[in-house]
Design a protein around this motif. Structure first.
Motif, PDB file in Angstrom:
ATOM      1  N   SER A 262       5.477   8.825  10.640  1.00 11.19           N
ATOM      2  CA  SER A 262       5.093   7.415  10.444  1.00 11.19           C
ATOM      3  C   SER A 262       3.905   7.297   9.503  1.00 11.19           C
ATOM      4  N   LEU A 263       3.086   8.338   9.428  1.00  9.98           N
ATOM      5  CA  LEU A 263       1.983   8.346   8.466  1.00  9.98           C
ATOM      6  C   LEU A 263       2.488   8.703   7.070  1.00  9.98           C
ATOM      7  N   LYS A 264       3.375   9.652   7.022  1.00  8.40           N
ATOM      8  CA  LYS A 264       3.946  10.062   5.734  1.00  8.40           C
ATOM      9  C   LYS A 264       4.660   8.901   5.054  1.00  8.40           C
ATOM     10  N   ASN A 265       5.247   8.007   5.842  1.00  3.52           N
ATOM     11  CA  ASN A 265       6.022   6.884   5.301  1.00  3.52           C
ATOM     12  C   ASN A 265       5.186   5.631   5.033  1.00  3.52           C
ATOM     13  N   GLN A 266       3.873   5.721   5.162  1.00  2.00           N
ATOM     14  CA  GLN A 266       3.023   4.557   4.912  1.00  2.00           C
ATOM     15  C   GLN A 266       3.166   4.077   3.464  1.00  2.00           C
ATOM     16  N   ASN A 267       3.130   2.758   3.272  1.00  2.00           N
ATOM     17  CA  ASN A 267       3.162   2.234   1.904  1.00  2.00           C
ATOM     18  C   ASN A 267       1.760   2.168   1.298  1.00  2.00           C
ATOM     19  N   TYR A 268       0.803   2.754   1.967  1.00  2.00           N
ATOM     20  CA  TYR A 268      -0.572   2.912   1.476  1.00  2.00           C
ATOM     21  C   TYR A 268      -0.890   4.404   1.526  1.00  2.00           C
ATOM     22  N   LYS A 269      -1.209   4.996   0.395  1.00  2.00           N
ATOM     23  CA  LYS A 269      -1.281   6.458   0.297  1.00  2.00           C
ATOM     24  C   LYS A 269      -2.696   7.020   0.217  1.00  2.00           C
TER      25      LYS A 269
ATOM     26  N   PHE B 280       3.469   1.507  12.188  1.00  2.00           N
ATOM     27  CA  PHE B 280       4.417   0.854  11.286  1.00  2.00           C
ATOM     28  C   PHE B 280       3.984   1.153   9.856  1.00  2.00           C
ATOM     29  N   LYS B 281       4.928   1.123   8.922  1.00  2.00           N
ATOM     30  CA  LYS B 281       4.646   1.599   7.561  1.00  2.00           C
ATOM     31  C   LYS B 281       3.612   0.763   6.810  1.00  2.00           C
ATOM     32  N   ASN B 282       3.338  -0.460   7.283  1.00  2.00           N
ATOM     33  CA  ASN B 282       2.346  -1.309   6.626  1.00  2.00           C
ATOM     34  C   ASN B 282       1.006  -1.302   7.351  1.00  2.00           C
ATOM     35  N   LYS B 283       0.824  -0.402   8.321  1.00  2.00           N
ATOM     36  CA  LYS B 283      -0.404  -0.389   9.118  1.00  2.00           C
ATOM     37  C   LYS B 283      -1.645  -0.165   8.262  1.00  2.00           C
ATOM     38  N   LEU B 284      -1.689   0.920   7.507  1.00  2.00           N
ATOM     39  CA  LEU B 284      -2.895   1.256   6.763  1.00  2.00           C
ATOM     40  C   LEU B 284      -3.185   0.226   5.668  1.00  2.00           C
ATOM     41  N   LEU B 285      -2.148  -0.275   5.033  1.00  2.00           N
ATOM     42  CA  LEU B 285      -2.345  -1.309   4.013  1.00  2.00           C
ATOM     43  C   LEU B 285      -2.926  -2.575   4.642  1.00  2.00           C
ATOM     44  N   SER B 286      -2.423  -2.955   5.804  1.00  2.00           N
ATOM     45  CA  SER B 286      -2.910  -4.153   6.490  1.00  2.00           C
ATOM     46  C   SER B 286      -4.369  -3.993   6.911  1.00  2.00           C
ATOM     47  N   ILE B 287      -4.722  -2.812   7.381  1.00  2.00           N
ATOM     48  CA  ILE B 287      -6.103  -2.553   7.798  1.00  2.00           C
ATOM     49  C   ILE B 287      -7.040  -2.587   6.592  1.00  2.00           C
TER      50      ILE B 287
END
Length: 262
Positions: free
Chosen positions: A27-34, A101-108
């Protein structure tokens, strides 16, 4: 607003969670924020955990050398050591058996970009059918806050550093890090920011810390007593008078009796 200046450190503590790790790390590898790193603290696992995490390029592994006296203290020790190895200006906590979820890091990242004065944020979790997460809006900061799961907590680095200095990491052996951070946020920082998005999947593990403490059991009351003890210490540091309540007296009385009788 662009969010590519935030470097996020995801701190993971793990003990024998190999059956969840492929999905959680995936789930981290698939994040849309890298723009992130993974600091993975392993608490002397005896399963295939280390074999799995070694395949993740972004992960930096820390192996525990000394066990603490309880699972909550082990967890806090792991987070502390992982934080000291991290470089991110934003810290995201993650239990090894939960998923983002894949948008977690981008949202944060966007939240902190758009809210420069905010230092900590909690996001809603999606809970398995066996457990329910209920957020209750508090009308007063003096009321006990809703406790968000560890994997729903994100904090600016300087604030996290302050939290770790005041978290009493060698005391309150039944008090998990999520409870301590929520208490610290509400009563010490006077912040309780909530991102009303389901960004985390909270997985119920029957072998987890909380699963072993049924509501109204002896350990539940002792844990609640320790939460009040931690709160009193924080308020003392802020030179704020602790407000005695019926809840406090009931908890103090029942936990005292249980320690003596059982």
């Amino acid at each position: 607003m662009k969010s590519n200046n935030n470097f996020i450190s995801v701190l993971i503590t793990n003990y024998n969670k190999s059956k969840y790790l492929k999905k959680s790390l995936g789930s981290l590898k698939n994040q849309n924020y890298k723009n992130y790193e993974i600091i993975f603290f392993d608490d002397k696992s005896t399963d295939q955990s280390l074999k799995i995490v070694k395949k993740i390029k972004k992960a930096r592994i820390i192996k525990n050398l000394i066990k603490k006296s309880s699972a909550p203290l082990n967890q806090i020790n792991g987070v502390d050591k992982a934080f000291k190895r991290s470089k991110g200006n934003i810290i995201c906590l993650m239990d090894a058996d939960d998923f983002f979820f894949k948008n977690k890091l981008l949202s944060i990242s966007k939240f902190f970009d758009e809210n420069k004065e905010k230092n900590i944020v909690f996001n809603y979790p999606k809970i398995s059918k066996r457990e329910k997460f209920i957020f209750r809006q508090k009308k007063s900061k003096n009321i006990w806050p809703t406790i968000f799961p560890t994997s729903c907590i994100s904090i600016r680095r300087n604030t996290f550093k302050s939290i770790m200095k005041n978290i009493e990491k060698n005391r309150f052996d039944r008090l998990e890090i999520d409870t301590r951070v929520c208490i610290y946020s509400n009563f010490f920082l006077n912040e309780y920011n909530i991102l009303k998005k389901n960004l985390t999947i909270y997985n119920y593990d029957p072998n987890g810390i909380m699963a072993k403490i049924p509501k109204y059991s002896k350990l539940w009351w002792i844990r609640r007593d320790q939460a009040f003890g931690y709160l009193k210490l924080l308020l003392k540091k802020r030179k704020v008078k602790f407000k005695f309540s019926y809840d406090y007296y009931i908890t103090l009385t029942i936990s005292f009796i249980l320690r003596k009788v059982l």
